[in-house]
Design an enzyme around this catalytic site. Structure first.
Site, short mmCIF file in Angstrom:
data_model
loop_
_atom_site.label_atom_id
_atom_site.label_comp_id
_atom_site.label_asym_id
_atom_site.label_seq_id
_atom_site.Cartn_x
_atom_site.Cartn_y
_atom_site.Cartn_z
N GLU A 46 93.27 25.34 12.90
CA GLU A 46 94.30 25.81 11.96
C GLU A 46 93.67 26.13 10.62
O GLU A 46 92.61 25.61 10.26
CB GLU A 46 95.44 24.78 11.82
CG GLU A 46 95.00 23.34 11.55
CD GLU A 46 95.13 22.93 10.09
OE1 GLU A 46 95.14 23.82 9.21
OE2 GLU A 46 95.22 21.72 9.84
N ARG A 72 94.68 13.48 10.30
CA ARG A 72 95.17 14.11 11.53
C ARG A 72 95.51 15.59 11.33
O ARG A 72 96.51 16.09 11.81
CB ARG A 72 96.36 13.34 12.12
CG ARG A 72 96.08 11.87 12.34
CD ARG A 72 97.17 11.19 13.12
NE ARG A 72 97.16 11.60 14.52
CZ ARG A 72 96.35 11.10 15.46
NH1 ARG A 72 95.45 10.19 15.13
NH2 ARG A 72 96.42 11.52 16.69
N CYS A 77 86.07 26.71 12.13
CA CYS A 77 84.76 26.48 12.73
C CYS A 77 83.84 25.61 11.88
O CYS A 77 83.19 24.70 12.41
CB CYS A 77 84.08 27.81 13.04
SG CYS A 77 83.68 28.83 11.59
N HIS A 119 80.81 32.56 11.18
CA HIS A 119 81.17 31.59 12.22
C HIS A 119 80.02 30.61 12.41
O HIS A 119 78.86 30.90 12.07
CB HIS A 119 81.49 32.30 13.54
CG HIS A 119 81.97 31.36 14.60
ND1 HIS A 119 83.10 30.58 14.45
CD2 HIS A 119 81.46 31.06 15.83
CE1 HIS A 119 83.27 29.85 15.54
NE2 HIS A 119 82.29 30.11 16.38
N ASP A 136 80.78 24.96 21.09
CA ASP A 136 81.61 25.54 20.03
C ASP A 136 83.04 25.04 20.20
O ASP A 136 83.76 25.47 21.09
CB ASP A 136 81.58 27.07 20.09
CG ASP A 136 82.33 27.72 18.93
OD1 ASP A 136 82.99 26.99 18.17
OD2 ASP A 136 82.25 28.96 18.80
#
Length: 283
Positions: A46, A72, A77, A119, A136
């Protein structure tokens, strides 16, 4: 040995509890595969921090553990894979962070001009093994749900779909089989990335006004039989049997409810996230 004392900020017991992992903690393939499977099911992808104006630049173990484990939350990435890197290193794996350039969902694919390196993925070595594994846990809707061997031209099945690595342009490209077509996800090299480069990449994607993490809402999670992707007001479930479910939410309140109920994201402390989500519902 009490490994919790070796990496400040990493409480392995808390992390295992967060992802629901009950397996062994020795640096073996069984442990690696179990952690990857549990992580992608337990911690959602998210981008709510960038979306709500909170830059992501602190990629230290304490900061990531506080957000993704204690609070939580999910993340993208640089957060997901660095947390995994800290955990695996703590367990005795040899882990290198690798920079990557995303070509997924670009019409021209690999023929497009080379995008920025925004990334992060991981090369993981198991003690005593000569072959590294590619990991990943932070690529959103098409993230790997198992480690794969970091070798070219070998089709490798994961719990959700096959992947392969091919040589490309002096480096490599990761591809997944979508339907009957191999789709490129991103290109990458094997030179380990220093922390400063990761911080710059994370700062860029979490602050640049044209970043997809600034202008639109994204979330993703994995279950045993499906991938669930949220983009704005549109929720899509891609099932392993080939079926697809689509839901279009009417308003931001329904989207926020899905973030909490479907993706397990704790929205506490994010301010008026519903108002911000309302602004980007159709982005």
């Amino acid at each position: 040995m009490d490994r919790q004392l070796r990496t400040p900020g990493i409480d392995l017991a808390a992390y295992f509890d967060r992802i629901g992992y009950r397996g062994k903690a020795e640096p073996t393939y069984e442990t690696l595969a179990g952690l990857v499977a549990a992580h992608v099911r337990g911690i959602p992808f998210e981008n709510l921090d960038p979306l709500t104006g909170v830059p992501v630049f602190d990629l230290s173990a304490p900061a990531l553990a506080a957000k993704l484990v204690a609070r939580r939350r999910g993340g993208y990435c640089y957060e997901q894979n660095n947390l995994m890197r800290y955990v695996l290193s703590e367990l005795g794996f040899d882990v290198d962070p690798l920079g990557a350039r995303v070509v997924w969902q670009q019409p021209e694919g690999l023929a497009a001009p080379s995008p920025a390196e925004t990334h992060l993925a991981l090369a993981v070595r198991i003690p005593g093994s000569q072959t590294p594994y590619f990991v990943d846990v932070g690529f959103g809707g098409q993230t790997l749900t198992a480690p794969i061997r970091l070798v070219p031209d070998e089709v490798q099945q994961t719990p959700h779909e096959p992947f392969r690595i091919r040589e490309h342009g002096g480096g490599y490209v990761l591809e997944s089989l979508i339907g009957q077509t191999w789709r490129p996800l991103y290109t990458f090299g094997l030179t380990p990335k220093p922390m400063i480069d990761m911080q710059v990449g994370s700062w860029y994607v979490s602050t640049h006004p044209e970043s997809m993490f600034i202008i639109g809402l994204s979330a993703a999670t994995v279950t045993d039989d499906a991938r669930w992707n949220l983009r704005g007001r549109n929720l899509t479930g891609h099932h392993r049997d080939g079926g697809t479910e689509r839901v279009r939410f009417d308003d931001a309140a329904q989207v926020c409810a899905a973030l909490t109920d479907r993706f397990g994201v704790d929205l506490t402390g994010l301010g008026d996230v519903e108002a911000r989500v309302a602004q980007v519902l159709d982005s």
